[in-house]
Design an enzyme around this catalytic site. Structure first.
Site, PDB file in Angstrom:
ATOM      1  N   HIS A 285      24.745 -17.245  -0.939  1.00  0.00           N
ATOM      2  CA  HIS A 285      25.673 -16.265  -0.361  1.00  0.00           C
ATOM      3  C   HIS A 285      27.122 -16.695  -0.590  1.00  0.00           C
ATOM      4  CE1 HIS A 285      21.970 -15.365   1.931  1.00  0.00           C
ATOM      5  NE2 HIS A 285      22.455 -14.141   2.026  1.00  0.00           N
TER       6      HIS A 285
ATOM      7  N   ASP B 225      18.669  -9.481  -5.625  1.00  0.00           N
ATOM      8  CA  ASP B 225      19.283  -9.861  -4.357  1.00  0.00           C
ATOM      9  C   ASP B 225      20.666  -9.216  -4.341  1.00  0.00           C
ATOM     10  OD1 ASP B 225      19.644 -11.023  -1.885  1.00  0.00           O
ATOM     11  OD2 ASP B 225      19.117 -13.047  -2.526  1.00  0.00           O
TER      12      ASP B 225
ATOM     13  N   HIS C 107      12.310 -15.985  -2.350  1.00  0.00           N
ATOM     14  CA  HIS C 107      13.271 -15.605  -3.403  1.00  0.00           C
ATOM     15  C   HIS C 107      12.787 -16.275  -4.693  1.00  0.00           C
ATOM     16  CE1 HIS C 107      15.406 -15.562   0.478  1.00  0.00           C
ATOM     17  NE2 HIS C 107      16.063 -14.515  -0.013  1.00  0.00           N
TER      18      HIS C 107
END
Length: 334
Positions: free
Chosen positions: A178, A248, A166
């Site tokens: 998250h 993302d 990432h």
């Protein structure tokens, strides 16, 4: 090709999703474990998605191995990438294993009609981030570069584009994007010479990038995936990367700092993303598809088209019984 990647709720396309697939803004679908029952079922699902859409559409999955492998029954169990060096102290053998697993993922995922897996993870495992952990090849920059290069080569040799994630590195912050808003307070020089060096060294190898929902205050107040500085000045400018930039998942907590879903998608596209993802939130994804009205980079369609799987096959049951399939599997498992 449209700039949105969404998902579906079950094992088949329902009536709402059938209508959504007609929307030209939808350029991709991502599948999850809830969409999988068997190789044959998911092969039929991907074929129906393409037939209903009636146009070129990308189908993706998170299929890295270890705890992030969406399809299990009927697929080879892929280990977490962090186990490769633990089980193969000889670096040449470890590199062969990295190539092996990149190739295996490419063969099996494309066999059921999926273009690519969002892999590999090029973050460093500093024993800080639980969400990264053994998804990373190693905590050492040179080892991640070495094994990441071979994994990508395995994917590419068997027709699959690689997505590095990432960017510029999620492994040095404890918070999970998250469920939290991670902030990496390290100085610029440390981020550049450490985590980001992996992405810089391999910029000519991978075909796509997924930036982290992490804020790096030494560079910008916005998370990397919404930052012109990270995506335009550094990734495209300094690193010379001209492949696809995927956001993302915009439903993650780390994206909330930008605003609602429309604001998140707008900010990601304006910063330089070619395609934005909304996962596990069908209502918000549907609303975004209906409201989306901002301009995308004219090059995005061309870039995205290059992510199409080069070795797609929609009937795994037939492929598995063929001499070609058995030969590929035998060679990789040897």
């Amino acid at each position: 090709m449209g700039p949105l990647m969404l998902d579906i709720e079950g094992l088949e396309v329902n009536s709402r999703e059938r209508d959504l697939l007609q929307n030209p803004l939808l350029g991709g679908m991502i599948l999850f474990s809830r969409n999988y029952d068997s190789p044959q079922q998911v092969a039929e699902l991907t074929q129906s998605i393409r037939e209903i859409a009636g146009r070129d559409i990308l189908i993706a999955v998170d299929h890295e191995g270890g705890r992030v492998q969406r399809f299990r029954e009927g697929f080879t169990a892929v280990p977490a990438m962090g186990t490769i060096l633990l089980e193969n102290s000889d670096h040449e053998q470890a590199k062969r294993k990295a190539y092996h697993w990149g190739a295996m993922i490419a063969i099996e995922v494309q066999a059921v009609g999926i273009d690519f897996s969002f892999a590999p993870v090029l973050d460093l495992n500093k024993n800080i981030s639980q969400v990264i952990g053994d998804r990373a090849f190693s905590g050492k920059v040179d080892e991640v570069i070495e094994l990441g290069r071979e994994f990508i080569r395995g994917m590419n040799d068997y027709g699959m584009a690689a997505t590095a994630k990432h960017f510029p590195g999620h492994g040095s912050v404890e918070a999970d994007s998250h469920i939290d808003i991670p902030v990496d307070d390290r100085p610029r020089e440390q981020i550049i010479s450490d985590d980001m060096r992996v992405f810089a060294e391999l910029a000519k190898n991978y075909q796509a990038v997924m930036p982290a929902h992490v804020i790096y205050p030494a560079f910008d107040k916005q998370p990397a995936g919404f930052s012109n500085i990270w995506l335009q000045d550094i990734l495209r400018g300094q690193l010379g990367f001209d492949g696809v930039i995927f956001s993302d998942d915009l439903s993650m907590k780390g994206a909330e700092v930008v605003g609602g879903y429309y604001q998140r998608a707008e900010a990601a596209i304006k910063a330089g993303c070619d395609m934005v993802l909304v996962c596990n939130h069908p209502k918000e994804g549907q609303e975004l598809a209906e409201q989306f009205d901002f301009d995308c980079d004219p090059k995005s369609t061309e870039r995205l088209a290059a992510m199409r799987g080069k070795a797609l096959n929609y009937s795994l049951s037939k492929v598995q019984g063929s001499d070609q399939w058995l030969s590929l599997k035998d060679n990789l498992l040897a």
